[in-house]
Write an enzyme that holds these catalytic residues in place. Structure first.
Site, PDB file in Angstrom:
ATOM      1  N   GLU A 163       0.800  -1.238   0.000  1.00 59.02           N
ATOM      2  CA  GLU A 163       0.000   0.000   0.000  1.00 59.02           C
ATOM      3  C   GLU A 163       0.832   1.287   0.000  1.00 59.02           C
ATOM      4  O   GLU A 163       0.572   2.197   0.774  1.00 59.02           O
ATOM      5  CB  GLU A 163      -0.944  -0.005   1.210  1.00 59.02           C
ATOM      6  CG  GLU A 163      -1.882  -1.199   1.200  1.00 59.02           C
ATOM      7  CD  GLU A 163      -2.866  -1.212   2.372  1.00 59.02           C
ATOM      8  OE1 GLU A 163      -2.709  -0.397   3.306  1.00 59.02           O
ATOM      9  OE2 GLU A 163      -3.785  -2.037   2.334  1.00 59.02           O
ATOM     10  N   ASN A 213       2.088  -5.213  -3.191  1.00 57.23           N
ATOM     11  CA  ASN A 213       0.680  -5.498  -2.902  1.00 57.23           C
ATOM     12  C   ASN A 213      -0.078  -4.197  -2.619  1.00 57.23           C
ATOM     13  O   ASN A 213       0.426  -3.335  -1.893  1.00 57.23           O
ATOM     14  CB  ASN A 213       0.629  -6.410  -1.657  1.00 57.23           C
ATOM     15  CG  ASN A 213      -0.722  -7.024  -1.393  1.00 57.23           C
ATOM     16  OD1 ASN A 213      -1.314  -7.647  -2.280  1.00 57.23           O
ATOM     17  ND2 ASN A 213      -1.217  -6.875  -0.165  1.00 57.23           N
ATOM     18  N   HIS A 219     -10.302  -5.710  -2.711  1.00 56.12           N
ATOM     19  CA  HIS A 219     -11.409  -5.503  -1.775  1.00 56.12           C
ATOM     20  C   HIS A 219     -12.465  -4.710  -2.547  1.00 56.12           C
ATOM     21  O   HIS A 219     -12.322  -3.496  -2.734  1.00 56.12           O
ATOM     22  CB  HIS A 219     -10.938  -4.695  -0.554  1.00 56.12           C
ATOM     23  CG  HIS A 219      -9.925  -5.412   0.287  1.00 56.12           C
ATOM     24  ND1 HIS A 219     -10.238  -6.530   1.020  1.00 56.12           N
ATOM     25  CD2 HIS A 219      -8.608  -5.182   0.498  1.00 56.12           C
ATOM     26  CE1 HIS A 219      -9.157  -6.948   1.670  1.00 56.12           C
ATOM     27  NE2 HIS A 219      -8.150  -6.146   1.362  1.00 56.12           N
ATOM     28  N   GLU A 254      -6.329 -10.528  -1.473  1.00 58.29           N
ATOM     29  CA  GLU A 254      -7.180 -10.285  -0.291  1.00 58.29           C
ATOM     30  C   GLU A 254      -8.638 -10.142  -0.714  1.00 58.29           C
ATOM     31  O   GLU A 254      -9.355  -9.253  -0.245  1.00 58.29           O
ATOM     32  CB  GLU A 254      -6.722  -9.019   0.440  1.00 58.29           C
ATOM     33  CG  GLU A 254      -5.269  -9.061   0.877  1.00 58.29           C
ATOM     34  CD  GLU A 254      -4.810  -7.818   1.634  1.00 58.29           C
ATOM     35  OE1 GLU A 254      -5.658  -7.022   2.072  1.00 58.29           O
ATOM     36  OE2 GLU A 254      -3.595  -7.663   1.774  1.00 58.29           O
ATOM     37  N   ASP A 276     -12.357  -9.853  -1.229  1.00 57.90           N
ATOM     38  CA  ASP A 276     -13.690  -9.916  -0.623  1.00 57.90           C
ATOM     39  C   ASP A 276     -14.584  -8.978  -1.409  1.00 57.90           C
ATOM     40  O   ASP A 276     -14.108  -8.017  -2.014  1.00 57.90           O
ATOM     41  CB  ASP A 276     -13.705  -9.618   0.895  1.00 57.90           C
ATOM     42  CG  ASP A 276     -12.877  -8.429   1.327  1.00 57.90           C
ATOM     43  OD1 ASP A 276     -12.775  -7.441   0.567  1.00 57.90           O
ATOM     44  OD2 ASP A 276     -12.323  -8.466   2.446  1.00 57.90           O
TER      45      ASP A 276
HETATM   46  C1  XIL Z   1      -6.599  -6.209   8.075  1.00 59.39           C
HETATM   47  C2  XIL Z   1      -6.977  -7.363   8.971  1.00 59.39           C
HETATM   48  O1  XIL Z   1      -7.887  -8.176   8.274  1.00 59.39           O
HETATM   49  C3  XIL Z   1      -7.588  -6.861  10.231  1.00 59.39           C
HETATM   50  O2  XIL Z   1      -7.775  -7.936  11.160  1.00 59.39           O
HETATM   51  C4  XIL Z   1      -6.687  -5.809  10.884  1.00 59.39           C
HETATM   52  O3  XIL Z   1      -7.351  -5.256  12.002  1.00 59.39           O
HETATM   53  C5  XIL Z   1      -6.349  -4.716   9.899  1.00 59.39           C
HETATM   54  O4  XIL Z   1      -5.768  -5.286   8.761  1.00 59.39           O
HETATM   55  N1  XIL Z   1      -5.078  -4.525   3.507  1.00 59.39           N
HETATM   56  C6  XIL Z   1      -4.113  -5.376   3.995  1.00 59.39           C
HETATM   57  C7  XIL Z   1      -4.444  -6.283   5.136  1.00 59.39           C
HETATM   58  O5  XIL Z   1      -3.033  -5.466   3.419  1.00 59.39           O
HETATM   59  O6  XIL Z   1      -3.315  -6.519   5.933  1.00 59.39           O
HETATM   60  C8  XIL Z   1      -5.554  -5.725   5.976  1.00 59.39           C
HETATM   61  O7  XIL Z   1      -5.887  -6.696   6.968  1.00 59.39           O
HETATM   62  C9  XIL Z   1      -6.746  -5.389   5.100  1.00 59.39           C
HETATM   63  C10 XIL Z   1      -6.377  -4.335   4.091  1.00 59.39           C
END
Ligand code: XIL
Length: 477
Positions: free
Chosen positions: A169, A210, A247, A276, A278
């Site tokens: 990020e 990422n 996401h 990741e 969702d």
């Molecule tokens: C999130 C986790 O799912 C949570 O449990 C935590 O509180 C915060 O981080 N991008 C990422 C992940 O790279 O590491 C994040 O994970 C979600 C967004």
């Protein structure tokens, strides 16, 4: 160590399938294609279904839930790749400076490998979830602490991790530039320093960049990351993969250009992983689209969903973002993902298929992905240039030009062409462009001007307009 595949997920390409060879003259592109017809039993879990095309299907695992047998039963049955949801982050692994703690990270790692799964490492350099001591550092002290952290964590897991999210990020949401952070303020080269450090620390791990909101090809942030990866590849900065967090929600919705994003990154010579996933609302159709877009690109090597059941999601169960409901039941999205994975054709496998050229039945419709290259200029003693279309989408396309030296070496080159329509280049890499109107001139960069006799180099570009393969002229310097 082969970090690309384990025996359990190597492609089982021919099993239960009937292969038919046929001519596809209508496309006029590739004279024979392989068509697969699924036959026989489909796989019944996500991991096994993904493995049919050499891919993995993973999930985030949290140690806080390893005591929940419903959770571990589903996770163990369905997934063959694991990411620690929080346990390998900076605050977890180095809570005090130079005091590393792998207790929780190892719990996730051990659960995964004891159950036959591989592990993605997440994450080494990030502005978020930094321990307080790191938040308070700046300048060269922070730069050194970052390097020390990468070395400390990667040496603990050396040879054990499939891919590391080395940097997470680092780009700004709005403008395509870097996000402001304490790491960014140590100097713009912090990302490449992180990657070079990581390569030296564990040469067997794939090294990924990422990020979120880099799924939509038309967004400035996506282009910013794309340009960084292109720059890294051109300068030899070690990078092996791009992680699309994916996401998806109403502000950052799935867009049909996602396939273009995946194939465009892949065309730079990196793997793409959906890291990741969702989807707010859990649309079965959107889940299927995401899977099919990955399957369409040979170098899209795997998909990870960010949790097991809706009740495990960082977004909260009410957003219904995952593949199992809060009671552990399979949702409609689960079935659509499983069906899409089972329908994967063998020639969409991520290995050993070459990285760039998608096969005809994986192309974004309606334009064929790889077009013939009529434009070849005279070769002997000089140079030739050929163009092919790597990818196309409504209103735009991506091309690659190969510049080849003739019977003697070339120390510099210029390629010219004219567009017959209203095409215009939006980005070009591996060359320096000038020209006006429909006339284009591209000359070599300093690093790719010299070509040995018979050897070649390439440059690439994206353009607006409809895909075209004009006749090119190559002139040696
Ligand atoms: C999130 C986790 O799912 C949570 O449990 C935590 O509180 C915060 O981080 N991008 C990422 C992940 O790279 O590491 C994040 O994970 C979600 C967004």
């Amino acid at each position: 160590m082969d970090r690309n595949a384990t025996p359990s997920d190597r492609p089982r390409r021919l099993r239960g399938r009937v292969l038919l060879a046929g001519a596809l003259g209508a496309l006029g592109v590739i004279s024979a294609v392989t068509v697969s017809v699924p036959a026989g039993a489909a796989e019944s879990t996500l991991g096994a279904a993904a493995a049919q095309s050499g891919r993995y299907f993973g999930t985030a695992i949290s140690t806080s839930r390893l005591g929940d047998s419903q959770y571990t039963t589903i996770a163990n049955r369905e997934f063959n790749m694991v990411t620690a949801e929080n346990e390998m982050k900076i605050d977890a692994t180095e809570p005090n400076q130079n005091q590393f703690n792998f207790t929780q990270g190892d719990r996730v790692y051990n659960w995964a490998v004891q159950n036959g799964k591989r592990v993605r490492g997440h994450t080494l350099a990030w502005h978020n979830q930094q321990p307080n001591w790191m938040r308070n550092l700046s300048g060269s002290a922070l730069r050194q602490a970052m390097i020390n952290h990468i070395n400390g964590v990667m040496s603990h897991y050396k040879g054990k991790i499939y891919a590391w999210d080395v940097v997470n990020e680092a780009f700004d949401d709005g403008n395509g530039g870097r996000r402001d952070s304490n790491l960014q303020r140590t100097g713009n080269d912090w990302i490449e320093v992180a990657f070079r450090t990581a390569r030296a620390a564990d040469p067997d791990a794939k090294l990924c960049y990422n990020d979120y909101n880099i799924d939509n090809w038309s967004w400035a942030k996506t282009q910013g990351v794309y340009n960084m990866v292109r720059d890294f590849k051109s300068r030899g900065v070690p990078i092996d993969c791009v992680g699309l967090q994916s996401h998806f929600n109403s502000q950052s919705a799935y867009n049909s250009n996602y396939r273009t994003t995946i194939s465009s990154f892949a065309a730079l010579g990196v793997d793409v992983q959906i890291t990741e996933l969702d989807i707010q609302g859990g649309s079965a159709q959107t889940y299927a689209n995401v899977v099919n877009d990955c399957l369409a690109v040979p170098r899209c090597t795997g998909i990870t969903v960010w949790g097991v059941r809706d009740s495990d999601s960082w977004l909260g169960a009410s957003t219904s973002p995952l593949l199992f409901d809060s009671n552990g039941n399979k949702k409609a999205a689960y079935t659509s993902v499983l069906n899409a994975l089972n329908a994967a054709t063998p020639n969409t496998s991520p290995s050993p298929t070459p990285p760039v050229s998608p096969s005809p039945n994986t192309s974004p419709s309606p334009t064929p992905p790889v077009s013939p290259s009529p434009g070849t200029s005279p070769l002997p003693g000089g140079c030739s240039a050929t163009i092919r279309t790597v990818n196309s989408w409504p209103g735009g396309f991506q091309s690659e030009v190969t510049v080849q030296a003739g019977s003697s070496s070339v120390s510099g080159w210029t390629v010219n062409w004219s567009w017959s329509g209203s095409q215009s280049i939006t980005q070009l890499w591996g060359g320096l462009t000038s020209g006006s109107g429909s006339s284009v001139t591209v000359r070599n960069e300093s690093w790719n001007g010299s070509i040995a006799a018979g050897a070649s180099t390439t440059f690439g570009f994206t353009a607006n307009g409809s895909a075209a393969t004009p006749t090119l002229t190559c002139t040696r310097a």
